[in-house]
Each structure stands twice: as structure tokens, then as C-alpha cells.
Design an enzyme around this catalytic site. Structure first.
Site, PDB file in Angstrom:
ATOM      1  N   GLY A 208      26.749  40.850  50.448  1.00 11.13           N
ATOM      2  CA  GLY A 208      26.189  42.177  50.640  1.00 11.13           C
ATOM      3  C   GLY A 208      25.330  42.283  51.886  1.00 11.13           C
ATOM      4  O   GLY A 208      25.630  43.048  52.804  1.00 11.13           O
ATOM      5  N   ASP A 209      24.252  41.529  51.937  1.00 12.09           N
ATOM      6  CA  ASP A 209      23.301  41.635  53.046  1.00 12.09           C
ATOM      7  C   ASP A 209      23.938  41.337  54.399  1.00 12.09           C
ATOM      8  O   ASP A 209      23.710  42.062  55.374  1.00 12.09           O
ATOM      9  CB  ASP A 209      22.130  40.673  52.837  1.00 12.09           C
ATOM     10  CG  ASP A 209      21.065  41.238  51.910  1.00 12.09           C
ATOM     11  OD1 ASP A 209      21.123  42.446  51.598  1.00 12.09           O
ATOM     12  OD2 ASP A 209      20.172  40.483  51.491  1.00 12.09           O
TER      13      ASP A 209
END
Length: 407
Positions: A166-167
Site C-alpha cells: 500500500g504505502d
């Protein structure tokens, strides 16, 4: 003759944040852009007359960056930011939706000050989705994207891959891609634009093929029972005698033949039945038993130089300390004529594949924190010729423009 990195000459303002926003800034900086981080002003510590720097922030993605401190709650601080926009190529906004607008620094303001500006905006959830007003972290974004539900072993709960998907992959790297696309578009149109990235769509896009495979026999079973999600015995990891691990990815028939040859299982007809899922539990048990009979280094001697798709699982501790492991960190891609900046330390005459320049302390295994205000005044001088006392002053720990200053 090696030329400067491809983004040399681009100026970036990065509003301070954590993880995805700074990672996008890092990708820009590693490829030659000048990145100036905007940190929160603190009375006395930031831009003080003392030679002692204030405590650094927790952000480790700071290489090749500098910082100035600005009070974004004051009109004078906002005025300083606005005065930089006409001379900036890219702004990175890591805030939740609406924050920049409340500061009086929304997209319309930026584009009116500089029609060529590219505003890269990073959020977790979609800006127009049901979760847009909620707080979240990587695990939440990949959860609602559908990606997290695909990860994990049979019978276990979904297992997040730390905050990589995600990040960084679906977030910072995706925003970086969008910024590059906007730069290409600007070359044609002469105009900047707003680039909006979010970690829901970013992570969902990364699982495009696995999502499609769920409509095929390759991935149409519950989590952990499919070919590529640890259900298949010849696409998994196995513990060795010394508590280490080997990774197996022998999907194709010719590679599988090499694998079972190395394991001492050749000529048993396994090749003919390997696609029968009913045989998978027994085959996985056999592989588990066999890998436990030798150490990882012994298995490496068996499989090195073969096409068995069987390799050691290396951790970063050994990659950092063992030169035989090829652990030197390099730019993600090699540009032969305009390579990015080197990560690992080495001679200036190094091959472009390893990056250009002397490298950085720690070789990308350790990060260096950046203090608010560190190096930023030098960057302003480099960008615009600005000097403290002549073009800007310090007010309550933050930089402000002098009223009489003109470019």
C-alpha cells in the site's frame, strides 16, 4: 559519456509526511530532482541562530533532500509558500483530502500562480469513496482494495505484506509514476495539472493479473489453495536443517524436472501427476521432509547454476554484510546514458548500472533523518539566490518573505 540524472533541474516542494509522500520525493531526488521538504516551524529550534539543529523528524526517506520550516497556520508562512510556487515544478501533498484547501493552498491557487505546476496528491482512500473522511493505514487501504484478501496461507487470516504493497508500491511509487506522466504531458501542452493517487486504486491495479486469474483454474480456490499463493508445493518456501529457508518456483515442466532431480526424486513419475491437486499435500510433505535434511548452504550447492528455480531466502542482515551475496543496493532501473544517483558507496568510475556519483552513507541499508530547516536555506540560495536578511527572515521559527523582497 554519462550525462546527469534525468530529473536534474526539476524543483520539488514536498510537504512533510510519512511513507508514501516522502517515497515519491525520494524517487524524484534519486533521479536528480532538487527536493525541498516543508516542515512545521518550531519557535527557537528551527532556523535559530544556534549551530545546533532541532531534533530530526521520523522520516528516513530523506537522501538528497533539504528542509525549511514554515508556519502554515500563519499568513506570512502561507505567503512564503506561495512565493516559491512560481519557481517550482512539482509539489507533493501527503495530506488527507481538504487539508491544503483549508490552508488556502488548493490546486486552483497553485495553478493560478504557476500554470506549469504539477501537484502530486497522495491519499490512502479514494477521494470520492465511502472511506474518504476516515483515517487509515496501509493495512486498511489494501483491505478495502481487495488485495489483502488474497494474501495468506490456507486456513489462516489474511496476512499483510508489512506496508510494502500500500504505502510504497501502490502509494509512493504510483504517485511517482503519475508525476512522470504529467511531466510528459507538460512537454506537449506546456501546462501542469493535478495528479491524484490513492493506495486503494494503486494496490488494486498492482493485482490486476491475480484478480483476473481468479476467474481461471489457476486461482479459483480459497486463499492459500492456489498455484501462486502457497497452495502449490512447487511454488512455496521450505525450511532447511539450519533453520533457514529455500524458495521454490518451479512452475514450468522443465524447471520442475530440475527441481526433483536435485531433491533426489527423479524417475518416480512425479512429473506426470504434478498438476493433480490431489497429490499436492503429499508432495508438499515430501518436499518439507527433504529440505529439512540439508542446510541452506548445502542446498545452494545443489541448485546453484541450475534451472530448478530454487534459491536461498536471504535477509537484509546478510545482504548488508556478505559481499558474495550481491547485496549492494542499486537504482531500480538502469538508464545507460543518464543513470540515477548511486545508493551504495563506490568509485566515480563505476558501471552506470550501479548509479552515478559516490553513493550515500549506509548504502540504503540505513537512513539518515533530516532536521526541520536543515540545508533548506542553501537550497533557496541555489534555486533563487535568496539570502536570509535580504529576501526572507525567521518569524516564530519559520521562514517568511521580507515585504520589500522582489525577484
Amino acid at each position: 559519456m554519462t550525462a546527469p540524472p534525468p530529473l536534474t533541474g526539476l524543483r520539488v516542494l514536498e510537504f512533510a509526511g510519512l511513507a508514501p509522500g516522502p517515497f515519491a520525493g525520494l524517487l524524484l531526488a534519486d533521479n536528480g530532482a532538487s527536493v525541498l521538504r516543508l516542515d512545521r516551524a518550531m519557535i527557537n529550534p528551527t532556523h535559530s541562530s544556534s549551530s545546533e539543529l532541532p531534533p530530526p523528524t521520523n522520516d528516513l526517506l530523506t537522501r538528497h533532500k533539504s528542509s525549511i520550516a514554515v508556519d502554515l497556520k500563519s499568513a506570512s508562512g502561507i505567503a512564503l509558500v506561495k512565493s516559491l510556487i512560481p519557481h517550482t515544478d512539482i509539489v507533493i501533498d501527503p495530506f488527507r483530502p481538504g487539508v491544503l484547501e483549508k490552508l488556502g493552498l488548493g490546486p486552483g491557487v497553485f495553478l493560478s500562480l504557476n500554470p506549469r505546476i504539477i501537484l502530486g496528491r497522495m491519499t490512502g482512500f479514494r477521494r470520492d469513496g465511502r472511506y474518504k473522511d476516515m483515517a487509515g493505514h496501509d493495512i486498511n487501504y489494501i483491505a478495502v482494495s481487495g488485495a489483502l484478501a488474497m494474501l495468506g496461507r490456507k486456513g489462516d487470516k489474511p496476512l499483510p505484506p508489512a506496508n510494502i504493497l500500500g504505502d510504497f508500491a501502490g502509494g509512493g511509487a504510483t504517485l511517482f509514476q503519475g508525476i512522470l506522466l504529467a511531466l510528459l504531458a507538460r512537454e506537449k501542452s506546456g501546462k501542469g495539472q493535478v495528479v491524484e493517487a490513492n493506495m486503494v486504486d494503486g494496490s488494486a491495479y498492482l493485482v490486476t493479473l491475480p484478480r483476473m486469474l481468479m476467474k481461471t483454474p489457476m486461482w479459483d480456490r480459497p486463499r492459500g489453495e492456489n498455484t501462486l499463493d502457497s497452495g502449490c508445493p512447487y511454488y512455496d518456501t521450505y525450511e532447511t536443517k539450519d533453520g533457514q529457508y529455500m524458495a521454490v518456483g518451479a512452475l514450468e515442466p522443465q524447471f520442475f524436472a530440475e527441481l526433483i532431480k536435485g531433491l533426489g526424486l527423479a524417475d518416480r513419475g512425479i512429473e506426470k501427476t504434478r498438476n493433480d491437486r490431489n497429490t499436492w499435500p503429499e508432495l508438499k510433505a515430501a518436499f518439507t521432509r527433504l529440505f529439512l535434511q540439508k542446510s541452506r548452504s548445502e542446498w545452494e550447492k545443489v541448485f546453484d547454476g541450475t534451472d530448478a528455480c530454487c534459491t536461498p531466502v536471504l535477509d537484509y542482515r546478510e545482504l548488508e554484510t556478505d559481499p558474495t551475496r550481491e547485496g549492494d543496493q542499486r537504482p531500480a532501473v538502469t538508464l545507460r546514458d543518464t543513470p540515477g544517483l548511486a545508493l551504495s558507496e563506490g568509485p566515480l568510475s563505476r558501471d552506470p548500472a550501479t548509479g552515478q556519483g559516490p553513493g550515500i552513507d549506509g548504502g540504503s541499508f540505513s537512513g539518515v533523518m533530516l532536521s526541520p530547516g536543515e540545508g533548506g536555506e542553501d537550497t533557496l540560495k541555489e534555486w533563487l539566490g535568496w539570502k536570509r536578511g535580504k529576501d526572507f527572515e525567521v518569524e516564530n521559527g519559520g521562514l517568511v518573505r521580507k515585504p520589500s523582497s522582489k525577484l
